[in-house]
Design a protein around this motif. Structure first.
Motif, mmCIF file in Angstrom:
data_model
loop_
_atom_site.group_PDB
_atom_site.id
_atom_site.type_symbol
_atom_site.label_atom_id
_atom_site.label_comp_id
_atom_site.label_asym_id
_atom_site.label_seq_id
_atom_site.Cartn_x
_atom_site.Cartn_y
_atom_site.Cartn_z
ATOM 1 N N ARG A 1 0.841 -1.205 0.000
ATOM 2 C CA ARG A 1 0.000 0.000 0.000
ATOM 3 C C ARG A 1 0.867 1.242 0.000
ATOM 4 O O ARG A 1 1.964 1.248 0.583
ATOM 5 C CB ARG A 1 -0.953 -0.015 1.190
ATOM 6 C CG ARG A 1 -0.303 -0.191 2.525
ATOM 7 C CD ARG A 1 -1.307 -0.319 3.658
ATOM 8 N NE ARG A 1 -1.861 -1.663 3.798
ATOM 9 C CZ ARG A 1 -2.877 -1.976 4.592
ATOM 10 N NH1 ARG A 1 -3.443 -1.066 5.337
ATOM 11 N NH2 ARG A 1 -3.325 -3.210 4.672
ATOM 12 N N THR A 2 0.399 2.266 -0.648
ATOM 13 C CA THR A 2 1.126 3.529 -0.628
ATOM 14 C C THR A 2 0.176 4.697 -0.859
ATOM 15 O O THR A 2 -0.869 4.532 -1.494
ATOM 16 C CB THR A 2 2.287 3.543 -1.643
ATOM 17 O OG1 THR A 2 3.127 4.672 -1.352
ATOM 18 C CG2 THR A 2 1.822 3.614 -3.085
ATOM 19 N N THR A 3 0.551 5.854 -0.327
ATOM 20 C CA THR A 3 -0.258 7.063 -0.466
ATOM 21 C C THR A 3 0.201 7.822 -1.705
ATOM 22 O O THR A 3 1.332 8.325 -1.726
ATOM 23 C CB THR A 3 -0.057 7.987 0.769
ATOM 24 O OG1 THR A 3 0.029 7.181 1.949
ATOM 25 C CG2 THR A 3 -1.153 9.017 0.876
ATOM 26 N N PRO A 4 -0.640 7.917 -2.749
ATOM 27 C CA PRO A 4 -0.232 8.699 -3.925
ATOM 28 C C PRO A 4 0.016 10.150 -3.506
ATOM 29 O O PRO A 4 -0.809 10.733 -2.803
ATOM 30 C CB PRO A 4 -1.448 8.587 -4.855
ATOM 31 C CG PRO A 4 -2.192 7.388 -4.382
ATOM 32 C CD PRO A 4 -1.967 7.312 -2.908
ATOM 33 N N LYS A 5 1.177 10.679 -3.909
ATOM 34 C CA LYS A 5 1.567 12.016 -3.441
ATOM 35 C C LYS A 5 1.672 13.011 -4.578
ATOM 36 O O LYS A 5 2.110 12.666 -5.668
ATOM 37 C CB LYS A 5 2.905 11.925 -2.693
ATOM 38 C CG LYS A 5 2.765 11.172 -1.406
ATOM 39 C CD LYS A 5 4.091 10.762 -0.811
ATOM 40 C CE LYS A 5 3.875 9.764 0.313
ATOM 41 N NZ LYS A 5 3.480 8.425 -0.134
ATOM 42 N N ARG A 6 1.259 14.224 -4.261
ATOM 43 C CA ARG A 6 1.349 15.289 -5.252
ATOM 44 C C ARG A 6 2.397 16.285 -4.776
ATOM 45 O O ARG A 6 2.424 16.656 -3.604
ATOM 46 C CB ARG A 6 -0.021 15.969 -5.301
ATOM 47 C CG ARG A 6 -0.130 16.996 -6.360
ATOM 48 C CD ARG A 6 -1.514 17.594 -6.356
ATOM 49 N NE ARG A 6 -1.409 18.917 -6.938
ATOM 50 C CZ ARG A 6 -2.424 19.731 -7.085
ATOM 51 N NH1 ARG A 6 -3.634 19.373 -6.667
ATOM 52 N NH2 ARG A 6 -2.256 20.900 -7.632
ATOM 53 N N GLY B 1 -8.609 1.713 15.375
ATOM 54 C CA GLY B 1 -8.320 1.528 16.802
ATOM 55 C C GLY B 1 -6.846 1.598 17.147
ATOM 56 O O GLY B 1 -6.370 0.881 18.015
ATOM 57 N N GLU B 2 -6.109 2.495 16.498
ATOM 58 C CA GLU B 2 -4.699 2.684 16.895
ATOM 59 C C GLU B 2 -4.584 3.611 18.095
ATOM 60 O O GLU B 2 -3.561 3.668 18.763
ATOM 61 C CB GLU B 2 -3.902 3.294 15.735
ATOM 62 C CG GLU B 2 -3.622 2.341 14.617
ATOM 63 C CD GLU B 2 -2.887 3.054 13.492
ATOM 64 O OE1 GLU B 2 -3.533 3.857 12.784
ATOM 65 O OE2 GLU B 2 -1.685 2.821 13.330
ATOM 66 N N VAL B 3 -5.645 4.388 18.302
ATOM 67 C CA VAL B 3 -5.738 5.241 19.492
ATOM 68 C C VAL B 3 -7.147 5.021 20.063
ATOM 69 O O VAL B 3 -8.033 4.563 19.351
ATOM 70 C CB VAL B 3 -5.542 6.745 19.134
ATOM 71 C CG1 VAL B 3 -4.103 7.048 18.765
ATOM 72 C CG2 VAL B 3 -6.483 7.192 18.020
ATOM 73 N N ASP C 1 3.755 -4.137 8.647
ATOM 74 C CA ASP C 1 3.425 -2.721 8.733
ATOM 75 C C ASP C 1 4.504 -1.865 8.043
ATOM 76 O O ASP C 1 4.289 -1.357 6.944
ATOM 77 C CB ASP C 1 3.250 -2.288 10.203
ATOM 78 C CG ASP C 1 2.422 -1.032 10.343
ATOM 79 O OD1 ASP C 1 1.907 -0.539 9.324
ATOM 80 O OD2 ASP C 1 2.266 -0.536 11.485
ATOM 81 N N ASP C 2 5.641 -1.705 8.710
ATOM 82 C CA ASP C 2 6.732 -0.879 8.173
ATOM 83 C C ASP C 2 8.052 -1.580 8.489
ATOM 84 O O ASP C 2 8.688 -1.292 9.515
ATOM 85 C CB ASP C 2 6.709 0.502 8.846
ATOM 86 C CG ASP C 2 5.399 1.237 8.600
ATOM 87 O OD1 ASP C 2 5.149 1.635 7.452
ATOM 88 O OD2 ASP C 2 4.619 1.402 9.560
ATOM 89 N N SER C 3 8.427 -2.526 7.625
ATOM 90 C CA SER C 3 9.581 -3.368 7.960
ATOM 91 C C SER C 3 10.866 -2.561 8.099
ATOM 92 O O SER C 3 11.742 -2.910 8.905
ATOM 93 C CB SER C 3 9.746 -4.469 6.911
ATOM 94 O OG SER C 3 9.791 -3.899 5.615
HETATM 95 P P1 5GP Z 1 3.542 5.553 2.078
HETATM 96 O O1 5GP Z 1 2.064 5.631 2.041
HETATM 97 O O2 5GP Z 1 4.183 6.928 2.017
HETATM 98 O O3 5GP Z 1 4.128 4.607 1.083
HETATM 99 O O4 5GP Z 1 3.937 4.906 3.481
HETATM 100 C C1 5GP Z 1 4.109 5.649 4.669
HETATM 101 C C2 5GP Z 1 2.789 6.197 5.144
HETATM 102 O O5 5GP Z 1 1.937 5.120 5.567
HETATM 103 C C3 5GP Z 1 2.897 7.081 6.397
HETATM 104 O O6 5GP Z 1 3.186 8.402 6.074
HETATM 105 C C4 5GP Z 1 1.510 6.921 7.014
HETATM 106 O O7 5GP Z 1 0.595 7.757 6.362
HETATM 107 C C5 5GP Z 1 1.172 5.491 6.690
HETATM 108 N N1 5GP Z 1 1.533 4.591 7.804
HETATM 109 C C6 5GP Z 1 2.638 3.841 7.932
HETATM 110 N N2 5GP Z 1 2.613 3.142 9.087
HETATM 111 C C7 5GP Z 1 1.470 3.456 9.686
HETATM 112 C C8 5GP Z 1 0.861 3.038 10.913
HETATM 113 O O8 5GP Z 1 1.374 2.231 11.703
HETATM 114 N N3 5GP Z 1 -0.344 3.597 11.201
HETATM 115 C C9 5GP Z 1 -0.972 4.471 10.379
HETATM 116 N N4 5GP Z 1 -2.150 4.958 10.740
HETATM 117 N N5 5GP Z 1 -0.430 4.876 9.214
HETATM 118 C C10 5GP Z 1 0.777 4.367 8.876
#
Ligand code: 5GP
Length: 361
Positions: free
Chosen positions: A96-101, A225-227, A301-303
């Motif tokens: 998964r990734t956030t498309p960025k502008r 539910g992370e917070v 999550d974030d290896s």
């Molecule tokens: P990207 O979307 O830039 O490829 O990956 C990093 C982004 O994923 C972070 O800036 C954040 O928006 C999201 N992200 C990564 N790990 C977590 C997490 O543990 N919790 C949440 N809520 N978002 C995460």
């Protein structure tokens, strides 16, 4: 640990920019340091810090984005991340990734995603299947099907993409991401994720885009539910996403709802411990969900950010909760049932697991 490494695995919760190699991040930081864009010694300290609160993790992501958000780098890290997962026998990866502008460098959400797809095309260390069908219905990648465990053929990894909506975004920006996901279905985009700093943004902001995504047939997974936020957790569960990530701050009512709806949970043990979302591993909700046979999948999550691998996550679960080879294998195999890809991919993966099962004893 060796058997966990060689066992086929399915990764369903991995953020591209969180999965970057330390060495790549440091190299990029050094380069920007030389150009005077950042002060390398300050940044090195932030990158190498081991224990971070959830808040500090999001500060680190802002830094990572400064270092990585240009087309060439996005392509490079995509290639590296896929090859890293494949090297430890991840046979199916939903990345998964956030498309960025970023107007200043001519980057649109679309061109960002094209750079990601370029990275998938650039994968060379293993065979990759990332866009299963042309618009005419024929397979794009007609690759050799490999026996992942016999060591005689090249490894193969299936990669599919989820586009993330960042909680900082507006409804319009979220909608733009969903439309982009729809346009990029032929490039292996299967769904939408909602992520980003959980203390930012309101559920009602993202709901219209998520509803539209669902109407259009995209699949949805939510960071949930992370917070502690009872109202939001309940709204998310009522939405009935296909999966949820984390599920840390649930109370009795929410557990009941989750369990009766059978929504699979993406469990990220190391991430939860490192960010203090769960106080200690022995009280992690994995144990209860596993015992009650609730659908779940172990994920990284974030290896890069959390210095982990999927094999390490399996090892952590096995050693903490006293699970043996067969249980861990079964856990990995059941994850096939929760992937967003089609039945054809599911069948291929089941075949890979069946073959691996014969070599288990
Ligand atoms: P990207 O979307 O830039 O490829 O990956 C990093 C982004 O994923 C972070 O800036 C954040 O928006 C999201 N992200 C990564 N790990 C977590 C997490 O543990 N919790 C949440 N809520 N978002 C995460």
């Amino acid at each position: 640990m060796e058997w966990l490494l060689s066992m086929p695995k399915v990764e369903l919760h991995a953020h591209l920019n969180g999965s970057i190699r330390d060495s790549t991040i440091l190299e990029l930081a050094r380069l920007l340091g030389e150009k005077g864009v950042i002060v390398f010694s300050d940044v090195e300290h932030v990158i190498m810090k081991n224990d971070r609160s959830l808040h500090e993790v999001f500060k680190l992501f802002d830094l990572i984005h400064i270092l990585t958000t240009d087309h060439k780098t996005v392509t490079r890290i995509t290639k590296e991340v896929v090859e890293d997962f494949a090297s430890e026998n991840v046979v199916y990866l939903e990345l998964r990734t956030t498309p960025k502008r970023n107007d200043s460098i001519g980057m649109s959400k679309r061109s960002y995603m094209e750079a990601v797809v370029e990275g998938l095309r650039a994968v060379s260390a293993v065979d990759i299947d990332f866009a299963p069908h042309n618009t005419d219905g024929n397979p794009v990648n007609d690759m050799i099907t490999n026996d992942i465990c016999n060591g005689t053929t090249r490894k193969k990894i299936y990669v599919r993409l989820l586009l993330s909506i960042d909680r900082r975004e507006t409804t319009e920006a979220a909608m733009e991401t969903v439309k982009l996901a729809l346009e990029m279905r032929d490039f292996g985009v299967l769904g939408i994720d909602l992520s980003g700093n959980p203390i930012v943004g309101e559920w009602s902001t993202f709901l219209p885009a998520l509803e539209f995504a669902r109407e259009q047939g995209l699949q949805i997974t939510l960071h949930c539910g992370e917070v502690p936020n009872k109202e939001e957790i309940n709204s998310m569960l009522d939405f009935l996403p296909q999966r949820v990530g984390h599920a840390c701050f649930f109370q009795e009512e929410e557990w009941k709802k989750l369990k009766s709806s059978k929504i699979p949970v993406e469990i990220c043990l190391t991430s939860n411990i490192r960010t203090n979302t769960i106080a200690s591993i022995d009280i992690h909700h994995f144990a209860n969900l596993y015992t009650e046979k609730h659908p779940l999948v172990l994920c990284t999550d974030d290896s890069g950010v959390f210095s982990t691998t999927l094999s390490k996550e399996y090892h952590l679960a096995a050693s903490t909760f006293g699970l043996g080879k067969c249980e861990m294998f079964q856990l990995a195999k059941t994850a096939v049932g929760f992937i967003f890809a089609d039945d054809g991919v599911k069948q291929d993966l089941e075949g890979i697991f069946d073959l691996a099962a014969k070599k288990l004893d």
